[in-house]
Design an enzyme around this catalytic site. Structure first.
Site, PDB file in Angstrom:
ATOM      1  N   HIS A 240       0.849  -1.191   0.000  1.00  0.00           N
ATOM      2  CA  HIS A 240       0.000   0.000   0.000  1.00  0.00           C
ATOM      3  C   HIS A 240       0.880   1.236   0.000  1.00  0.00           C
ATOM      4  CE1 HIS A 240      -3.132   2.839   1.148  1.00  0.00           C
ATOM      5  NE2 HIS A 240      -3.965   1.923   0.729  1.00  0.00           N
TER       6      HIS A 240
ATOM      7  N   ASP B  79      -7.975  -5.444   0.212  1.00  0.00           N
ATOM      8  CA  ASP B  79      -8.463  -6.336  -0.846  1.00  0.00           C
ATOM      9  C   ASP B  79      -8.042  -7.789  -0.661  1.00  0.00           C
ATOM     10  OD1 ASP B  79      -9.891  -4.484  -2.295  1.00  0.00           O
ATOM     11  OD2 ASP B  79      -8.104  -3.749  -3.325  1.00  0.00           O
TER      12      ASP B  79
HETATM   13  N1  ACO Z   1       4.026  -7.726  -4.637  1.00  0.00           N
HETATM   14  C1  ACO Z   1       5.373  -7.736  -4.793  1.00  0.00           C
HETATM   15  N2  ACO Z   1       6.151  -6.657  -4.696  1.00  0.00           N
HETATM   16  C2  ACO Z   1       5.546  -5.484  -4.427  1.00  0.00           C
HETATM   17  C3  ACO Z   1       4.148  -5.383  -4.231  1.00  0.00           C
HETATM   18  C4  ACO Z   1       3.389  -6.576  -4.342  1.00  0.00           C
HETATM   19  N3  ACO Z   1       2.068  -6.549  -4.153  1.00  0.00           N
HETATM   20  N4  ACO Z   1       3.820  -4.103  -3.981  1.00  0.00           N
HETATM   21  C5  ACO Z   1       4.980  -3.421  -4.003  1.00  0.00           C
HETATM   22  N5  ACO Z   1       6.013  -4.247  -4.270  1.00  0.00           N
HETATM   23  C6  ACO Z   1       7.437  -3.902  -4.338  1.00  0.00           C
HETATM   24  C7  ACO Z   1       7.787  -3.201  -5.641  1.00  0.00           C
HETATM   25  O1  ACO Z   1       8.188  -4.113  -6.626  1.00  0.00           O
HETATM   26  C8  ACO Z   1       8.906  -2.281  -5.179  1.00  0.00           C
HETATM   27  O2  ACO Z   1      10.049  -3.070  -5.056  1.00  0.00           O
HETATM   28  P1  ACO Z   1      11.510  -2.459  -5.477  1.00  0.00           P
HETATM   29  O3  ACO Z   1      11.759  -1.364  -4.479  1.00  0.00           O
HETATM   30  O4  ACO Z   1      12.437  -3.593  -5.381  1.00  0.00           O
HETATM   31  O5  ACO Z   1      11.352  -1.939  -6.879  1.00  0.00           O
HETATM   32  C9  ACO Z   1       8.494  -1.868  -3.768  1.00  0.00           C
HETATM   33  O6  ACO Z   1       7.686  -2.956  -3.287  1.00  0.00           O
HETATM   34  C10 ACO Z   1       7.690  -0.572  -3.709  1.00  0.00           C
HETATM   35  O7  ACO Z   1       6.582  -0.703  -4.586  1.00  0.00           O
HETATM   36  P2  ACO Z   1       5.889   0.502  -5.349  1.00  0.00           P
HETATM   37  O8  ACO Z   1       5.265  -0.022  -6.580  1.00  0.00           O
HETATM   38  O9  ACO Z   1       6.867   1.640  -5.469  1.00  0.00           O
HETATM   39  O10 ACO Z   1       4.808   0.926  -4.293  1.00  0.00           O
HETATM   40  P3  ACO Z   1       3.599   1.930  -4.585  1.00  0.00           P
HETATM   41  O11 ACO Z   1       3.362   2.649  -3.325  1.00  0.00           O
HETATM   42  O12 ACO Z   1       3.869   2.746  -5.805  1.00  0.00           O
HETATM   43  O13 ACO Z   1       2.419   0.931  -4.952  1.00  0.00           O
HETATM   44  C11 ACO Z   1       0.577  -0.544  -4.739  1.00  0.00           C
HETATM   45  C12 ACO Z   1       1.415   0.568  -4.068  1.00  0.00           C
HETATM   46  C13 ACO Z   1       0.118  -0.091  -6.136  1.00  0.00           C
HETATM   47  C14 ACO Z   1      -0.639  -0.810  -3.879  1.00  0.00           C
HETATM   48  C15 ACO Z   1       1.480  -1.819  -4.852  1.00  0.00           C
HETATM   49  O14 ACO Z   1       1.864  -2.244  -3.564  1.00  0.00           O
HETATM   50  C16 ACO Z   1       0.767  -2.965  -5.595  1.00  0.00           C
HETATM   51  O15 ACO Z   1       0.812  -3.007  -6.822  1.00  0.00           O
HETATM   52  N6  ACO Z   1       0.098  -3.887  -4.860  1.00  0.00           N
HETATM   53  C17 ACO Z   1      -0.650  -4.950  -5.493  1.00  0.00           C
HETATM   54  C18 ACO Z   1      -1.989  -4.450  -5.982  1.00  0.00           C
HETATM   55  C19 ACO Z   1      -2.944  -4.172  -4.851  1.00  0.00           C
HETATM   56  O16 ACO Z   1      -3.145  -5.000  -3.958  1.00  0.00           O
HETATM   57  N7  ACO Z   1      -3.598  -3.011  -4.914  1.00  0.00           N
HETATM   58  C20 ACO Z   1      -4.612  -2.605  -3.933  1.00  0.00           C
HETATM   59  C21 ACO Z   1      -4.102  -1.496  -3.088  1.00  0.00           C
HETATM   60  S1  ACO Z   1      -5.287  -1.078  -1.829  1.00  0.00           S
HETATM   61  C22 ACO Z   1      -6.496  -0.273  -2.692  1.00  0.00           C
HETATM   62  O17 ACO Z   1      -6.298   0.389  -3.649  1.00  0.00           O
HETATM   63  C23 ACO Z   1      -7.820  -0.482  -2.189  1.00  0.00           C
END
Ligand code: ACO
Length: 432
Positions: free
Chosen positions: A300, A357
């Site tokens: 998140h 979620d």
């Molecule tokens: N699985 C694996 N790795 C992840 C995940 C994940 N779900 N989420 C983040 N990471 C990793 C990224 O690869 C990144 O790694 P790195 O530093 O080695 O490149 C690091 O964690 C940071 O991730 P970002 O993408 O920069 O985080 P951001 O804050 O931009 O994204 C998000 C947040 C979109 C929610 C992301 O965690 C994600 O895609 N999660 C999966 C989708 C999801 O569950 N979305 C629902 C969110 S809650 C809502 O909207 C109701």
């Protein structure tokens, strides 16, 4: 509070610091460009406060979420969804009479115009219900005028009709006749009735389902400046009407990185289960930097400790399953994945925890709600938050149109030479 200072090319620019009611501080850069020619660059807005807001407070490091100051843990166990709608939109808790009146209004406006039923006929059988919802909500503006006098009523219409539009989208997808609302049922009971009743049988709302739905909707009701809410505020900033702005929010919510994650989580769990339940192999894939596979329902932008909504839903899942007599191997699988991920260095280092979620999908499944409807369920829950933000922005003193800037990285000035193609015929040549 003393100013912050920015030093650039030997010049010092004082920048006012703004403090929120929970001690959060922000540097106000709204005059920075006029003073210095500089803009701020923050792709994804991870470090940008787009507004000041009094609706929802989140402390992502401590796992805190409050609506209008009330902790989510208390609201989730003590309120009904309609009271939360009132609290978010009007900024105060209703007294008993105000709540009764509000509920009566929400019941009276549940029907949709009969002509809107025809719209459903035009969609193909496999149409995603989120596309239908976005179109239907925007279409409400063709029936209800956007005038100052009708605004209060339009808010009621939207809250009342959204569940009818959602249930009709589901009925369309399974080819069953639409079921009309009943005025003796609660908001949540009415939705379940319109979803699951069939004309040939009497439908009795299951109180366990009603309770579960109430909890799910409350937990989704607001979450400050998330992608869809910011979209609603963005669209609303152009003075677009309420229905159009909410429709924009629905489109933003649909994506799998946001509200669409609840559908993706179940699809992911299903795929792991179908592959023999080898979740460790799946997690290895997630951790492989080249795979681009994500553990859906994890991570998140704001929560870096735990998401209090996920905690409440995980606790509720066992209870709801037991009360409904439901069994689903995906619930056990989800728990094992969570356990494994929370002790894995990859997830620990990146502060990745289950989000709202991760467990909502398995609960919706136990309730008999099909996977493609999960994000529509999110729409129902988030609607009061969107409306509250749209109203807050509209009534704010600083309601400027949202118009970010950019750093241009394209070509410098160059000549557009005349290649003599201006009058090129578009007629197809012979033999084609
Ligand atoms: N699985 C694996 N790795 C992840 C995940 C994940 N779900 N989420 C983040 N990471 C990793 C990224 O690869 C990144 O790694 P790195 O530093 O080695 O490149 C690091 O964690 C940071 O991730 P970002 O993408 O920069 O985080 P951001 O804050 O931009 O994204 C998000 C947040 C979109 C929610 C992301 O965690 C994600 O895609 N999660 C999966 C989708 C999801 O569950 N979305 C629902 C969110 S809650 C809502 O909207 C109701």
């Amino acid at each position: 509070m003393s100013d912050a200072k920015l030093v650039y090319k030997d010049k010092e620019y004082p920048l006012p610091v703004v403090e929120g009611s929970e001690g959060e501080v922000a540097v106000d850069v709204s005059k920075l460009r006029a003073q210095s020619g500089l803009i701020t660059l923050d792709p994804g807005y991870g470090n940008t406060g787009a507004c000041q807001s009094s609706i929802c407070f989140i402390d992502g490091d401590e796992g805190i979420l409050r609506y209008r100051g009330y902790p989510i843990e208390q609201i989730a166990t003590r309120a009904r969804f309609t009271e939360v709608c009132y609290l978010l939109i009007y900024g105060k808790r209703p007294n008993a009479e105000e709540l009764r009146e509000f509920r009566v209004k929400l019941t009276r406006h549940t029907l949709i115009h009969e002509d809107m039923k025809k719209f459903y006929e035009g969609y193909p059988p496999g149409a995603h219900p989120m596309a239908i919802m976005a179109a239907m909500i925007a279409s409400l503006s063709t029936f209800y005028p956007d005038t100052e006098e009708s605004l209060d009523l339009n808010i009621i219409r939207m809250l009342a009709k959204v569940k009818t539009l959602a249930a009709f989208a589901y009925k369309k997808s399974v080819g069953q006749p639409f079921i009309y609302p009943r005025n003796d049922l609660s908001w949540t009971g009415n939705f379940l009735h319109m979803m699951f009743a069939v004309p040939s049988e009497e439908y009795v709302v299951n109180p366990v389902m009603e309770e579960a739905l109430n909890l799910l909707l409350i937990l989704h009701a607001d979450h400050e400046q998330n992608c869809s809410t910011s979209t609603v505020r963005m669209v609303g900033s152009s003075d677009a009407n309420l229905f159009a702005s909410i429709s924009g929010g629905i489109c933003a919510l649909w994506g799998p990185r946001h509200g669409g994650a609840n559908q993706s989580v179940i699809e992911m769990l299903d795929a792991i289960q179908a592959d023999g339940g080898n979740y460790r192999a799946f997690l290895d894939q997630v951790k492989d930097g080249n795979s681009k596979v994500r553990l859906m329902g994890f991570g998140h932008r704001v929560y870096k400790n735990f998401d209090p909504r996920a905690k409440l839903l995980k606790d509720a899942a066992d209870r709801i399953f037991a009360q409904l007599g439901a069994v689903d191997p995906l619930l056990e699988l989800a728990k094992r994945i969570e356990e494994e991920a929370l002790r894995d260095e990859y997830f620990v280092k990146r502060k990745l925890y289950p989000n709202v979620d991760f467990y909502s999908g398995v609960i919706y499944r136990a309730m008999g709600i099909p996977t493609e409807m999960f994000t529509v369920m999110f729409v129902l829950g988030r609607l009061p938050g969107w409306i509250a933000h749209w109203m807050e922005q509209r009534n704010s003193d600083d309601n400027r149109i949202h118009r970010p800037r950019q750093i241009y990285t394209g070509e410098n000035l160059r000549e557009f030479e005349d290649l003599g193609t201006k009058h090129l015929s578009t007629k197809l040549g012979k033999g084609r």
